[in-house]
Design a protein around this motif. Sequence first.
Motif, PDB file in Angstrom:
ATOM      1  N   VAL A 140       0.951   6.287   5.239  1.00 18.18           N
ATOM      2  CA  VAL A 140       1.737   6.263   6.488  1.00 18.18           C
ATOM      3  C   VAL A 140       0.937   5.736   7.676  1.00 18.18           C
ATOM      4  O   VAL A 140       1.434   4.870   8.411  1.00 18.18           O
ATOM      5  N   PRO A 141      -0.298   6.203   7.933  1.00 16.25           N
ATOM      6  CA  PRO A 141      -1.033   5.662   9.100  1.00 16.25           C
ATOM      7  C   PRO A 141      -1.224   4.143   9.035  1.00 16.25           C
ATOM      8  O   PRO A 141      -1.059   3.452  10.046  1.00 16.25           O
ATOM      9  N   THR A 142      -1.518   3.629   7.854  1.00 15.53           N
ATOM     10  CA  THR A 142      -1.685   2.180   7.703  1.00 15.53           C
ATOM     11  C   THR A 142      -0.361   1.462   7.930  1.00 15.53           C
ATOM     12  O   THR A 142      -0.319   0.423   8.606  1.00 15.53           O
ATOM     13  N   LEU A 143       0.716   2.006   7.394  1.00 13.84           N
ATOM     14  CA  LEU A 143       2.034   1.388   7.562  1.00 13.84           C
ATOM     15  C   LEU A 143       2.459   1.401   9.037  1.00 13.84           C
ATOM     16  O   LEU A 143       3.086   0.455   9.511  1.00 13.84           O
ATOM     17  N   ARG A 144       2.138   2.454   9.743  1.00  9.17           N
ATOM     18  CA  ARG A 144       2.496   2.528  11.172  1.00  9.17           C
ATOM     19  C   ARG A 144       1.792   1.456  11.987  1.00  9.17           C
ATOM     20  O   ARG A 144       2.347   0.960  12.967  1.00  9.17           O
ATOM     21  N   ARG A 145       0.568   1.136  11.609  1.00 13.73           N
ATOM     22  CA  ARG A 145      -0.188   0.112  12.345  1.00 13.73           C
ATOM     23  C   ARG A 145       0.300  -1.298  12.047  1.00 13.73           C
ATOM     24  O   ARG A 145       0.032  -2.224  12.812  1.00 13.73           O
ATOM     25  N   GLY A 146       1.006  -1.480  10.935  1.00 11.89           N
ATOM     26  CA  GLY A 146       1.451  -2.815  10.539  1.00 11.89           C
ATOM     27  C   GLY A 146       2.815  -3.153  11.104  1.00 11.89           C
ATOM     28  O   GLY A 146       3.507  -2.310  11.675  1.00 11.89           O
ATOM     29  N   ASP A 147       3.198  -4.411  10.934  1.00  8.28           N
ATOM     30  CA  ASP A 147       4.529  -4.839  11.356  1.00  8.28           C
ATOM     31  C   ASP A 147       5.293  -5.466  10.182  1.00  8.28           C
ATOM     32  O   ASP A 147       6.328  -6.082  10.359  1.00  8.28           O
ATOM     33  N   TYR A 148       4.790  -5.278   8.987  1.00  4.37           N
ATOM     34  CA  TYR A 148       5.382  -5.805   7.770  1.00  4.37           C
ATOM     35  C   TYR A 148       6.297  -4.745   7.148  1.00  4.37           C
ATOM     36  O   TYR A 148       6.307  -3.586   7.550  1.00  4.37           O
ATOM     37  N   GLN A 149       7.058  -5.167   6.151  1.00  3.37           N
ATOM     38  CA  GLN A 149       7.930  -4.241   5.436  1.00  3.37           C
ATOM     39  C   GLN A 149       7.083  -3.195   4.704  1.00  3.37           C
ATOM     40  O   GLN A 149       6.073  -3.530   4.082  1.00  3.37           O
ATOM     41  N   THR A 150       7.510  -1.948   4.762  1.00  3.69           N
ATOM     42  CA  THR A 150       6.757  -0.894   4.075  1.00  3.69           C
ATOM     43  C   THR A 150       6.825  -1.048   2.563  1.00  3.69           C
ATOM     44  O   THR A 150       6.021  -0.456   1.843  1.00  3.69           O
ATOM     45  N   SER A 151       7.745  -1.862   2.093  1.00  5.60           N
ATOM     46  CA  SER A 151       7.835  -2.112   0.657  1.00  5.60           C
ATOM     47  C   SER A 151       6.556  -2.750   0.117  1.00  5.60           C
ATOM     48  O   SER A 151       6.260  -2.619  -1.074  1.00  5.60           O
ATOM     49  N   ARG A 152       5.810  -3.414   0.976  1.00  7.34           N
ATOM     50  CA  ARG A 152       4.574  -4.066   0.547  1.00  7.34           C
ATOM     51  C   ARG A 152       3.682  -3.080  -0.202  1.00  7.34           C
ATOM     52  O   ARG A 152       3.147  -3.391  -1.263  1.00  7.34           O
ATOM     53  N   TRP A 153       3.498  -1.894   0.351  1.00  9.05           N
ATOM     54  CA  TRP A 153       2.611  -0.913  -0.270  1.00  9.05           C
ATOM     55  C   TRP A 153       3.360   0.230  -0.950  1.00  9.05           C
ATOM     56  O   TRP A 153       2.966   0.684  -2.012  1.00  9.05           O
ATOM     57  N   ALA A 154       4.441   0.694  -0.346  1.00  7.73           N
ATOM     58  CA  ALA A 154       5.166   1.839  -0.918  1.00  7.73           C
ATOM     59  C   ALA A 154       5.774   1.477  -2.267  1.00  7.73           C
ATOM     60  O   ALA A 154       5.652   2.237  -3.240  1.00  7.73           O
ATOM     61  N   CYS A 155       6.410   0.323  -2.349  1.00  2.00           N
ATOM     62  CA  CYS A 155       7.054  -0.070  -3.607  1.00  2.00           C
ATOM     63  C   CYS A 155       6.018  -0.436  -4.662  1.00  2.00           C
ATOM     64  O   CYS A 155       6.209  -0.151  -5.844  1.00  2.00           O
ATOM     65  N   SER A 156       4.917  -1.026  -4.234  1.00  9.56           N
ATOM     66  CA  SER A 156       3.830  -1.320  -5.172  1.00  9.56           C
ATOM     67  C   SER A 156       3.263  -0.029  -5.750  1.00  9.56           C
ATOM     68  O   SER A 156       2.948   0.036  -6.945  1.00  9.56           O
ATOM     69  N   TRP A 157       3.125   0.981  -4.905  1.00 10.90           N
ATOM     70  CA  TRP A 157       2.596   2.280  -5.347  1.00 10.90           C
ATOM     71  C   TRP A 157       3.523   2.933  -6.370  1.00 10.90           C
ATOM     72  O   TRP A 157       3.073   3.399  -7.418  1.00 10.90           O
ATOM     73  N   ILE A 158       4.809   2.967  -6.064  1.00 12.96           N
ATOM     74  CA  ILE A 158       5.769   3.560  -7.002  1.00 12.96           C
ATOM     75  C   ILE A 158       5.767   2.771  -8.309  1.00 12.96           C
ATOM     76  O   ILE A 158       5.763   3.356  -9.397  1.00 12.96           O
ATOM     77  N   ALA A 159       5.758   1.456  -8.216  1.00 10.78           N
ATOM     78  CA  ALA A 159       5.746   0.618  -9.418  1.00 10.78           C
ATOM     79  C   ALA A 159       4.512   0.892 -10.268  1.00 10.78           C
ATOM     80  O   ALA A 159       4.617   1.081 -11.490  1.00 10.78           O
ATOM     81  N   ALA A 160       3.354   0.911  -9.634  1.00 11.79           N
ATOM     82  CA  ALA A 160       2.105   1.119 -10.378  1.00 11.79           C
ATOM     83  C   ALA A 160       2.073   2.497 -11.034  1.00 11.79           C
ATOM     84  O   ALA A 160       1.654   2.630 -12.194  1.00 11.79           O
ATOM     85  N   THR A 161       2.534   3.519 -10.327  1.00 13.63           N
ATOM     86  CA  THR A 161       2.524   4.864 -10.908  1.00 13.63           C
ATOM     87  C   THR A 161       3.545   4.982 -12.035  1.00 13.63           C
ATOM     88  O   THR A 161       3.272   5.627 -13.048  1.00 13.63           O
ATOM     89  N   PHE A 162       4.707   4.345 -11.891  1.00 10.08           N
ATOM     90  CA  PHE A 162       5.688   4.343 -12.986  1.00 10.08           C
ATOM     91  C   PHE A 162       5.121   3.637 -14.213  1.00 10.08           C
ATOM     92  O   PHE A 162       5.283   4.103 -15.338  1.00 10.08           O
TER      93      PHE A 162
END
Length: 181
Positions: A140-162
């Motif tokens: 969350v802190p990294t995502l708040r500092r960015g201006d990109y879609q949160t899918s960049r990291w959140a969706c990658s994380w869910i995908a990798a863990t799945f």
Amino acid sequence: MLTESLRDQAFAIAWLSAMAAGWFGWSQEDPKPRLRGLLGAGSVLGLLLGIAFGILVWRNWDTPTALEGRYWVFGLVVLAEAVLIGGGCIVLARRKQTRWYGWWIAMCVALHFVPLAWVFGDWSYLVLTAVQVVGLILMVPTLRRGDYQTSRWACSWIAATFLLYSLVSAAIFLTKHGYPF
């Protein structure tokens, strides 16, 4: 998935690896360019694993399932998840924070495994949930500092863990059952 039911474990592997492919795809909405190949490879691996275990589900459909007589409970869990996702996305849209859709949906998907651990009698889902939720909170802190879609990291994380969960579950499955036709 760590269950006694061959069908349930094969289905979980097939479903979660196919979902990993989809989440890797969504993470390409706004990726770092150097990660596109890795994200694409994750999607392909997820699809191949999903097909291999989907065939096992099809061939073993008549075997026992933890859902017998409780399909309605599974349906309620999925319905509650969909309502929570939809409601949260409406709030985000009204606040003009649609870039957070990926993170919000990822959190809802992660949390829906808590009741599924009970439905399937498989407590490994709680480990999956804990790993996913901790990762989502920590980003969350990294995502708040960015201006990109949160899918960049959140969706990658869910995908990798799945995908990792599916691969571990597949190894356990193949050790226990082989590849039953």
